[in-house]
Design a protein around this motif. Structure first.
Motif, short mmCIF file in Angstrom:
data_model
loop_
_atom_site.label_atom_id
_atom_site.label_comp_id
_atom_site.label_asym_id
_atom_site.label_seq_id
_atom_site.Cartn_x
_atom_site.Cartn_y
_atom_site.Cartn_z
N LEU A 50 0.30 -1.56 0.28
CA LEU A 50 -0.38 -0.08 0.13
C LEU A 50 0.55 1.30 0.19
O LEU A 50 1.97 1.20 0.27
CB LEU A 50 -0.28 0.29 1.08
CG LEU A 50 -2.30 -1.03 1.17
CD1 LEU A 50 -2.47 -1.47 2.14
CD2 LEU A 50 -2.93 -0.60 0.51
N PRO A 51 0.77 2.66 -0.19
CA PRO A 51 0.98 3.27 -0.42
C PRO A 51 1.54 3.57 1.14
O PRO A 51 1.05 3.74 1.56
CB PRO A 51 -0.05 5.27 -0.91
CG PRO A 51 -0.96 4.23 -2.08
CD PRO A 51 -1.10 2.31 -1.32
N ALA A 52 3.01 4.25 1.15
CA ALA A 52 3.62 5.18 1.75
C ALA A 52 2.20 5.30 3.16
O ALA A 52 1.37 6.21 2.68
CB ALA A 52 4.93 5.36 2.16
N GLY A 53 1.95 5.47 4.85
CA GLY A 53 1.48 6.24 5.39
C GLY A 53 -0.78 5.52 4.94
O GLY A 53 -0.82 6.91 5.70
N LEU B 81 -5.11 -2.53 -7.12
CA LEU B 81 -5.31 -3.59 -6.05
C LEU B 81 -6.67 -3.96 -5.85
O LEU B 81 -7.31 -3.58 -5.59
CB LEU B 81 -3.96 -3.39 -4.62
CG LEU B 81 -2.71 -2.57 -4.29
CD1 LEU B 81 -2.68 -2.42 -3.12
CD2 LEU B 81 -1.86 -3.50 -5.02
N PHE B 82 -6.95 -4.90 -5.45
CA PHE B 82 -8.31 -5.38 -5.56
C PHE B 82 -8.71 -6.04 -3.55
O PHE B 82 -7.82 -6.84 -3.62
CB PHE B 82 -8.84 -6.66 -6.44
CG PHE B 82 -8.87 -6.01 -7.65
CD1 PHE B 82 -9.89 -5.57 -8.04
CD2 PHE B 82 -7.43 -6.30 -8.15
CE1 PHE B 82 -10.13 -4.85 -9.48
CE2 PHE B 82 -7.64 -5.52 -9.79
CZ PHE B 82 -8.64 -4.71 -10.32
N THR C 97 4.28 5.55 -7.41
CA THR C 97 3.90 5.93 -5.68
C THR C 97 4.75 5.60 -4.89
O THR C 97 5.15 3.92 -5.07
CB THR C 97 2.62 5.50 -5.61
OG1 THR C 97 1.93 6.62 -5.86
CG2 THR C 97 2.08 5.47 -3.63
N GLU C 98 5.51 5.94 -3.88
CA GLU C 98 6.31 5.02 -2.56
C GLU C 98 4.59 3.54 -1.93
O GLU C 98 4.08 4.05 -1.46
CB GLU C 98 6.53 5.72 -1.43
CG GLU C 98 7.99 4.63 -0.74
CD GLU C 98 8.39 5.84 0.44
OE1 GLU C 98 8.55 5.54 1.26
OE2 GLU C 98 7.93 7.09 0.01
N THR C 99 5.34 2.73 -1.76
CA THR C 99 4.97 1.64 -1.04
C THR C 99 5.26 0.95 -0.11
O THR C 99 7.17 0.84 -0.69
CB THR C 99 4.69 0.73 -2.33
OG1 THR C 99 4.73 0.08 -3.15
CG2 THR C 99 3.17 1.43 -3.10
N VAL C 100 4.84 0.22 0.28
CA VAL C 100 5.67 -0.79 2.05
C VAL C 100 4.40 -1.78 1.63
O VAL C 100 3.21 -2.04 1.61
CB VAL C 100 5.25 0.39 3.26
CG1 VAL C 100 5.36 -0.32 4.00
CG2 VAL C 100 5.59 1.74 3.18
N ALA C 101 5.00 -2.30 1.71
CA ALA C 101 4.58 -4.03 1.73
C ALA C 101 3.58 -4.22 3.77
O ALA C 101 4.18 -4.05 4.23
CB ALA C 101 5.84 -5.19 1.33
N ARG C 102 2.96 -4.74 3.66
CA ARG C 102 2.52 -4.53 4.71
C ARG C 102 1.68 -6.36 5.34
O ARG C 102 2.12 -7.01 4.11
CB ARG C 102 0.33 -4.17 4.84
CG ARG C 102 0.64 -2.75 4.30
CD ARG C 102 1.67 -1.81 5.01
NE ARG C 102 1.55 -0.86 4.28
CZ ARG C 102 0.38 0.03 4.72
NH1 ARG C 102 -0.19 0.47 5.78
NH2 ARG C 102 1.21 1.50 4.96
#
Length: 157
Positions: free
Chosen positions: A10-13, A47-48, A78-83
């Protein structure tokens, strides 16, 4: 082209409480050309998700969708972060996490059945002039497609 299951990037933040079940991530730039004949961006990711409730997901929810989006567009760059479960809240349900596996796509040629000469209900001898003309055009189109397929070989992206 993307992946099915696992955890979302997801996008960072952006908050994710884990209640929304991550289904898939699709790289729009990797989609075959014909499947992009829409107003959908040709870049970025989608993303779904589905949301859990009463031991089920929104994929079979009788009262309609929840507030969280089923699909989330992430623009390119877009900066994303793996959750993962450590970033999820108390609502996280590990049992709903699908095994992560790659997604693929291929372009398949399929003739519109209204243009297929085998789809006509009457034999050419019983057709009126207009219907016979349509039938003959359908036969010619089918022959041209078969010739193209034989010359082009297996069509794929």
């Amino acid at each position: 082209m993307g992946y099915l299951g696992g955890y979302p990037e997801l996008p960072a933040g952006m908050e994710w409480d884990g209640e929304q079940v991550f289904i898939a991530s699709v790289d729009l730039a990797a989609l075959p050309g014909r499947s992009r004949d829409t107003e959908l961006s040709r870049e970025g990711r989608v993303l779904f998700f589905a949301e859990t409730f009463d031991g089920r997901t929104t994929l079979d929810r009788p009262d309609g969708p929840p507030e969280f989006p089923y699909a989330l567009y992430i623009p390119p760059g877009t900066e994303t972060v793996a959750r993962d479960p450590s970033s999820a809240g108390d609502c996280f349900h590990e049992e709903y996490v699908l095994e992560r596996r790659p997604l693929g796509a291929e372009t398949i040629w399929d003739m519109d059945t209204t243009l297929d000469p085998d789809g006509f209900s009457r034999s050419p001898a019983d057709m009126d002039a207009g219907e016979r003309e349509s039938y003959e055009e359908a036969v010619a189109l089918k022959e041209a497609i078969e010739e193209f397929r034989s010359l082009a070989g297996q069509l794929s992206p």
